[in-house]
Design a protein around this motif. Sequence first.
Motif, PDB file in Angstrom:
ATOM      1  N   GLY A 131      74.457  14.575 100.123  1.00 16.57           N
ATOM      2  CA  GLY A 131      74.024  15.904  99.711  1.00 16.57           C
ATOM      3  C   GLY A 131      72.692  15.858  98.972  1.00 16.57           C
ATOM      4  N   THR A 132      72.455  16.858  98.155  1.00 19.06           N
ATOM      5  CA  THR A 132      71.172  16.926  97.437  1.00 19.06           C
ATOM      6  C   THR A 132      71.041  15.856  96.359  1.00 19.06           C
ATOM      7  N   SER A 133      72.146  15.169  96.026  1.00 18.76           N
ATOM      8  CA  SER A 133      72.040  14.110  95.025  1.00 18.76           C
ATOM      9  C   SER A 133      71.146  12.979  95.502  1.00 18.76           C
ATOM     10  N   VAL A 134      70.959  12.881  96.819  1.00 16.05           N
ATOM     11  CA  VAL A 134      70.078  11.830  97.344  1.00 16.05           C
ATOM     12  C   VAL A 134      68.644  12.035  96.865  1.00 16.05           C
ATOM     13  N   LEU A 135      68.301  13.272  96.508  1.00  9.83           N
ATOM     14  CA  LEU A 135      66.949  13.567  96.032  1.00  9.83           C
ATOM     15  C   LEU A 135      66.714  13.024  94.626  1.00  9.83           C
ATOM     16  N   LEU A 136      67.779  12.597  93.959  1.00  5.96           N
ATOM     17  CA  LEU A 136      67.656  12.028  92.618  1.00  5.96           C
ATOM     18  C   LEU A 136      67.764  10.509  92.630  1.00  5.96           C
ATOM     19  N   HIS A 137      67.947   9.936  93.812  1.00  8.32           N
ATOM     20  CA  HIS A 137      68.120   8.489  93.921  1.00  8.32           C
ATOM     21  C   HIS A 137      66.778   7.780  93.736  1.00  8.32           C
ATOM     22  N   ASN A 138      66.827   6.575  93.184  1.00 11.99           N
ATOM     23  CA  ASN A 138      65.585   5.833  92.954  1.00 11.99           C
ATOM     24  C   ASN A 138      65.206   4.929  94.114  1.00 11.99           C
ATOM     25  N   ARG A 139      65.876   5.087  95.244  1.00 13.87           N
ATOM     26  CA  ARG A 139      65.539   4.353  96.460  1.00 13.87           C
ATOM     27  C   ARG A 139      65.330   5.355  97.592  1.00 13.87           C
ATOM     28  N   GLY A 140      64.692   4.889  98.665  1.00 17.04           N
ATOM     29  CA  GLY A 140      64.561   5.725  99.848  1.00 17.04           C
ATOM     30  C   GLY A 140      63.408   6.694  99.772  1.00 17.04           C
ATOM     31  N   ILE A 141      63.594   7.829 100.434  1.00 21.06           N
ATOM     32  CA  ILE A 141      62.486   8.767 100.599  1.00 21.06           C
ATOM     33  C   ILE A 141      62.142   9.511  99.317  1.00 21.06           C
ATOM     34  N   ALA A 142      63.098   9.658  98.387  1.00 19.38           N
ATOM     35  CA  ALA A 142      62.843  10.465  97.192  1.00 19.38           C
ATOM     36  C   ALA A 142      61.660   9.947  96.371  1.00 19.38           C
ATOM     37  N   PRO A 143      61.664   8.701  95.908  1.00 15.84           N
ATOM     38  CA  PRO A 143      60.514   8.248  95.118  1.00 15.84           C
ATOM     39  C   PRO A 143      59.226   8.210  95.928  1.00 15.84           C
ATOM     40  N   ARG A 144      59.341   7.937  97.226  1.00 17.66           N
ATOM     41  CA  ARG A 144      58.148   7.896  98.076  1.00 17.66           C
ATOM     42  C   ARG A 144      57.525   9.292  98.203  1.00 17.66           C
ATOM     43  N   ALA A 145      58.364  10.289  98.475  1.00 15.43           N
ATOM     44  CA  ALA A 145      57.852  11.656  98.626  1.00 15.43           C
ATOM     45  C   ALA A 145      57.289  12.171  97.301  1.00 15.43           C
ATOM     46  N   ARG A 146      57.969  11.858  96.204  1.00 12.35           N
ATOM     47  CA  ARG A 146      57.449  12.243  94.891  1.00 12.35           C
ATOM     48  C   ARG A 146      56.041  11.675  94.674  1.00 12.35           C
ATOM     49  N   SER A 147      55.891  10.408  95.011  1.00 10.51           N
ATOM     50  CA  SER A 147      54.602   9.741  94.825  1.00 10.51           C
ATOM     51  C   SER A 147      53.527  10.369  95.699  1.00 10.51           C
ATOM     52  N   ASP A 148      53.864  10.655  96.958  1.00 15.43           N
ATOM     53  CA  ASP A 148      52.886  11.256  97.876  1.00 15.43           C
ATOM     54  C   ASP A 148      52.456  12.640  97.391  1.00 15.43           C
ATOM     55  N   ILE A 149      53.418  13.439  96.932  1.00  8.38           N
ATOM     56  CA  ILE A 149      53.092  14.790  96.472  1.00  8.38           C
ATOM     57  C   ILE A 149      52.255  14.734  95.193  1.00  8.38           C
ATOM     58  N   SER A 150      52.637  13.879  94.266  1.00  8.39           N
ATOM     59  CA  SER A 150      51.868  13.747  93.017  1.00  8.39           C
ATOM     60  C   SER A 150      50.445  13.276  93.302  1.00  8.39           C
ATOM     61  N   ALA A 151      50.308  12.300  94.221  1.00  2.00           N
ATOM     62  CA  ALA A 151      48.977  11.802  94.573  1.00  2.00           C
ATOM     63  C   ALA A 151      48.150  12.896  95.227  1.00  2.00           C
ATOM     64  N   GLY A 152      48.800  13.712  96.063  1.00  4.81           N
ATOM     65  CA  GLY A 152      48.087  14.803  96.721  1.00  4.81           C
ATOM     66  C   GLY A 152      47.598  15.848  95.736  1.00  4.81           C
ATOM     67  N   ILE A 153      48.399  16.112  94.708  1.00  4.15           N
ATOM     68  CA  ILE A 153      47.991  17.074  93.682  1.00  4.15           C
ATOM     69  C   ILE A 153      46.835  16.511  92.860  1.00  4.15           C
ATOM     70  N   GLU A 154      46.947  15.250  92.488  1.00  2.00           N
ATOM     71  CA  GLU A 154      45.884  14.618  91.688  1.00  2.00           C
ATOM     72  C   GLU A 154      44.571  14.552  92.450  1.00  2.00           C
ATOM     73  N   ASP A 155      44.640  14.333  93.758  1.00  2.00           N
ATOM     74  CA  ASP A 155      43.431  14.233  94.583  1.00  2.00           C
ATOM     75  C   ASP A 155      42.886  15.588  95.003  1.00  2.00           C
ATOM     76  N   GLY A 156      43.609  16.657  94.666  1.00  2.00           N
ATOM     77  CA  GLY A 156      43.176  17.983  95.094  1.00  2.00           C
ATOM     78  C   GLY A 156      43.540  18.287  96.535  1.00  2.00           C
ATOM     79  N   ARG A 157      44.375  17.417  97.126  1.00  2.22           N
ATOM     80  CA  ARG A 157      44.774  17.611  98.525  1.00  2.22           C
ATOM     81  C   ARG A 157      45.840  18.689  98.621  1.00  2.22           C
ATOM     82  N   PHE A 158      46.709  18.740  97.616  1.00  2.00           N
ATOM     83  CA  PHE A 158      47.760  19.739  97.556  1.00  2.00           C
ATOM     84  C   PHE A 158      47.485  20.675  96.389  1.00  2.00           C
ATOM     85  N   ALA A 159      47.929  21.922  96.553  1.00  2.00           N
ATOM     86  CA  ALA A 159      47.666  22.934  95.532  1.00  2.00           C
ATOM     87  C   ALA A 159      48.883  23.249  94.692  1.00  2.00           C
TER      88      ALA A 159
END
Length: 212
Positions: free
Chosen positions: A121-149
């Motif tokens: 379920g949605t608890s997978v989004l709180l896991h420290n393995r898999g896509i969750a930490p990767r997607a968090r990192s990509d989104i944060s990097a995109g915001i910092e670079d001005g790629r995402f708004a």
Amino acid sequence: MTETPAAPSRPSRSEQRKARTRGALVSAALHLLAEGRSNVSIQEITEVADVGFGSFYNHFQSKDELFAAAVTQTLEAHDAVLESVTAGVTDPARLFAIGLRTTGRLQRTAPEMVRVILGQGTSVLLHNRGIAPRARSDISAGIEDGRFAAADPELAFMTVGGALLGLMQMLDARPAVDAGDASDALAESLLRMLGVPAEEAAAIAREALPEV
């Protein structure tokens, strides 16, 4: 004079047997989780694994510990897939799109992996393995670079994660749907939501994907 490094010692037969037994138990747990059968006895688990009942406790203290190990293994396998397909990619928008589009397609190529993930379920989004930490990192990097708004990276991640889980659930329930087309369409929509211009989002969401 340089000494030649010693060759790594080969596992003993006893260690190999233990590794095979543990692997069989984890595989059985993955199979049961993919079928939605987590409410089973240890006896049933060992029967599926084809190992002796007593051997279970040589590796796990409880079935909850076994199932947790199986989920972690699944998420690590998923992460390894994403690591391989994003190697050398630096643009956060492309990293995000490749990860999402590849994950969507896994429903057809690795359905058991996807069903284990969906079972969390949605608890997978709180896991420290898999896509969750990767997607968090990509989104944060995109915001910092001005790629995402997006103003709030955590809210953006949870929105994206919920949409991805919804896609995976739909593809599991509707085998006739083209997983590639659906994944690409969702990637385009989410890129636009994150602030990528529409024309560029459409192009990124349809770039050739690396082979898994």
